[in-house]
Write an enzyme that holds these catalytic residues in place. Structure first.
Site, PDB file in Angstrom:
ATOM      1  N   TYR A   1      32.451  26.234  39.043  1.00  0.00           N
ATOM      2  CA  TYR A   1      33.559  26.144  40.001  1.00  0.00           C
ATOM      3  C   TYR A   1      33.707  27.485  40.692  1.00  0.00           C
ATOM      4  CZ  TYR A   1      38.267  25.459  41.899  1.00  0.00           C
ATOM      5  OH  TYR A   1      39.352  25.357  42.734  1.00  0.00           O
TER       6      TYR A   1
ATOM      7  N   ASP B   1      30.136  35.083  40.058  1.00  0.00           N
ATOM      8  CA  ASP B   1      31.540  34.725  40.146  1.00  0.00           C
ATOM      9  C   ASP B   1      32.161  34.994  38.779  1.00  0.00           C
ATOM     10  OD1 ASP B   1      34.037  33.691  40.376  1.00  0.00           O
ATOM     11  OD2 ASP B   1      33.425  31.778  41.252  1.00  0.00           O
TER      12      ASP B   1
ATOM     13  N   LYS C   1      41.986  36.144  38.419  1.00  0.00           N
ATOM     14  CA  LYS C   1      42.679  35.889  37.162  1.00  0.00           C
ATOM     15  C   LYS C   1      43.129  37.172  36.438  1.00  0.00           C
ATOM     16  CE  LYS C   1      41.215  31.168  37.096  1.00  0.00           C
ATOM     17  NZ  LYS C   1      39.983  30.576  37.565  1.00  0.00           N
TER      18      LYS C   1
HETATM   19  C1  LIG Z   1      39.681  30.033  39.031  1.00  0.00           C
HETATM   20  C2  LIG Z   1      38.335  30.262  39.596  1.00  0.00           C
HETATM   21  C3  LIG Z   1      38.112  30.416  40.974  1.00  0.00           C
HETATM   22  C4  LIG Z   1      39.202  30.189  41.988  1.00  0.00           C
HETATM   23  O1  LIG Z   1      40.235  31.096  41.876  1.00  0.00           O
HETATM   24  P1  LIG Z   1      41.684  30.723  42.506  1.00  0.00           P
HETATM   25  O2  LIG Z   1      42.462  31.959  42.309  1.00  0.00           O
HETATM   26  O3  LIG Z   1      42.162  29.539  41.742  1.00  0.00           O
HETATM   27  O4  LIG Z   1      41.440  30.386  43.946  1.00  0.00           O
HETATM   28  C5  LIG Z   1      36.859  30.762  41.402  1.00  0.00           C
HETATM   29  N1  LIG Z   1      35.851  30.930  40.529  1.00  0.00           N
HETATM   30  C6  LIG Z   1      36.009  30.773  39.204  1.00  0.00           C
HETATM   31  C7  LIG Z   1      34.857  31.016  38.294  1.00  0.00           C
HETATM   32  C8  LIG Z   1      37.252  30.413  38.704  1.00  0.00           C
HETATM   33  O5  LIG Z   1      37.391  30.206  37.382  1.00  0.00           O
END
Ligand SMILES: *Cc1c(COP(=O)(O)O)cnc(C)c1O
Length: 428
Positions: free
Chosen positions: A148, A236, A264
């Site tokens: 994701y 990511d 996060k």
């Molecule tokens: C949570 C997440 C995102 C998106 O971040 P948001 O702050 O919710 O837009 C992107 N990449 C990874 C790996 C994530 O866990």
């Protein structure tokens, strides 16, 4: 044990919410659709626990999806936010805190010479992709099924299984041409990377299909394949950054990406995310370069204050503590769930763990989906919730242990899991 939990107020709020907010929630997984029932509405949260509007308290393993590594409402973070707020909540002009946060990221994240702060992980990834395309002059990107990367058009495609295929949009409203240049490959395999590929984006430890660790040489070989093809590698690390250690997955595995996205943990529970990379790549961003990106609230003073305070508390000792707690929880869960007669895998990478109700280790999205489709997670989730433990309301999420989860909370969770697993096994 409080077995007489009521949910009257949450029910009433959810009914009201459904009338004015699609699905009653502002982010879909919160709606409990994949586990059944409806969400509890939060009144407050402190440390390892979260309390709902009906007075029920749960040991919380969502922790705002990993944004609260210190646990909820850490007093030091609250103090930092409060102090910052006294000086104004947003300026739209640069501050010292932005420089300090960028310097910390540069000091700890491999390959990071420069940083751009944004407000969400989605934005960080969106910008990273645009930057990779701008720098390479190529259009195509490769992502992995089950990873994701936020909800921007180009990366919503989760893709078909098996061989790498051209991605189809997984959401209505995404024009076919927005994903025409997105190629989806199975996780833990090295895709074909040719001279049309701008970048390969990957969760170096996949944590959005449950927890799927990279196999032995996956990241190193992916790094080499990108370098050979002149494609950029994007890690990511929105979940793994400053969670697997200060250097994230890159340090953990000793592989350096060209661009790293963070989110996060680094916002300390406020909206903040970042992308980082070499001076050469990052200088391509406006105003020094031709790749445009901007944000009204980027580098927000409350968010940078919270982030800085959290990072100041994340030392080797605390990571070691977190890793030990996670190991204790994983051992306990896998023992008591197996004892109840359920097949379970509890993968662990450092301070991350998840649950798959299946008999074999999971390496990719197809295997994760097979484990999720048994429906056992939903039953286990409900039995845990009824006993005061809030797991993520989806089989595809990891469990987030915070530094506020002490041994007593971990042991209590394992005890509750033993009862929950017995009930689930009996009903099978
Ligand atoms: C949570 C997440 C995102 C998106 O971040 P948001 O702050 O919710 O837009 C992107 N990449 C990874 C790996 C994530 O866990």
């Amino acid at each position: 044990m409080n077995e007489t939990r009521t949910h009257t107020r949450s029910s009433a709020l959810f009914s009201r919410a459904e009338r004015v907010i699609p699905g009653g929630v502002n982010s879909p997984v919160r709606a409990f659709r994949s586990v059944g029932g409806h969400p509890f509405f939060v009144a407050s949260a402190k440390g390892a626990t979260i309390s709902d509007v009906d007075g029920n308290t749960y040991i919380d393993y969502v922790q705002s999806w990993g944004a609260s590594i210190l646990g909820h409402g850490d007093p030091q973070v609250i103090a930092a936010i409060t102090e910052a707020a006294q000086r104004g909540t947003t300026y739209g002009a640069p501050t010292a805190a932005e420089v300090e946060l960028a310097e910390q990221i540069v000091a700890d994240v491999p390959g990071a010479d420069m940083v751009r702060l944004v407000s969400s992980g989605t934005e960080a990834v969106m910008t990273a992709l645009r930057l990779a395309r701008g720098v390479t002059g190529r259009d195509r990107i490769i992502k992995f099924a089950g990873c994701y990367h936020g909800h921007s058009d180009a990366v919503l495609a989760a893709g078909g299984s098996g061989v790498a295929t051209l991605g189809l949009p997984d959401s209505r409203g995404v024009p076919a041409n927005a994903v025409a240049d997105t190629i989806v490959a199975p996780y833990n395999t090295i895709p074909a990377i040719d001279e049309q590929i701008a970048c390969v984006i990957v969760e170096p430890v996949a944590a959005n299909m449950g927890l799927v660790a990279p196999t032995d040489d996956f990241l190193r070989e992916l790094r080499a394949a990108c370098t050979r093809a002149g494609a950029l590698l994007i890690f990511d690390e929105v979940i793994t950054g400053f969670r697997l250690g200060r250097g994230g997955a890159a340090s953990h595995y000793g592989v350096t990406a060209d661009i790293t996205t963070l989110g996060k943990v680094i916002g300390g529970g406020l909206p903040l995310a970042a992308l980082a990379g070499s001076r050469e790549i990052m200088s391509a961003l406006a105003p020094t370069g031709p790749v445009y990106q901007a944000g009204t609230l980027s580098g927000n003073p409350l968010a940078t204050a919270a982030g800085l305070r959290v990072l100041s508390l994340l030392d080797a000792k605390n990571y070691e503590l977190l890793t030990q707690r996670v190991a204790r929880l994983a051992r306990g869960l896998s023992e008591v769930i197996a004892d109840a007669g359920l097949e379970v895998q509890v993968p662990v990478v450092g301070s991350l763990l998840s649950l798959f109700f299946t008999d074999a280790p999971v390496h990719n999205f197809d295997e994760a989906k097979r484990a999720a489709n048994t429906g056992i997670y939903a039953n286990f989730f409900q039995e845990m919730l009824a006993r005061g433990v809030a797991l993520a309301p989806s089989p595809y999420e990891v469990a987030f242990v915070s530094l506020a989860h002490g041994e007593s909370e971990i042991d209590r969770t394992i005890e509750i899991a033993a009862s929950a697993a017995r009930v689930v096994a009996e009903a099978k």
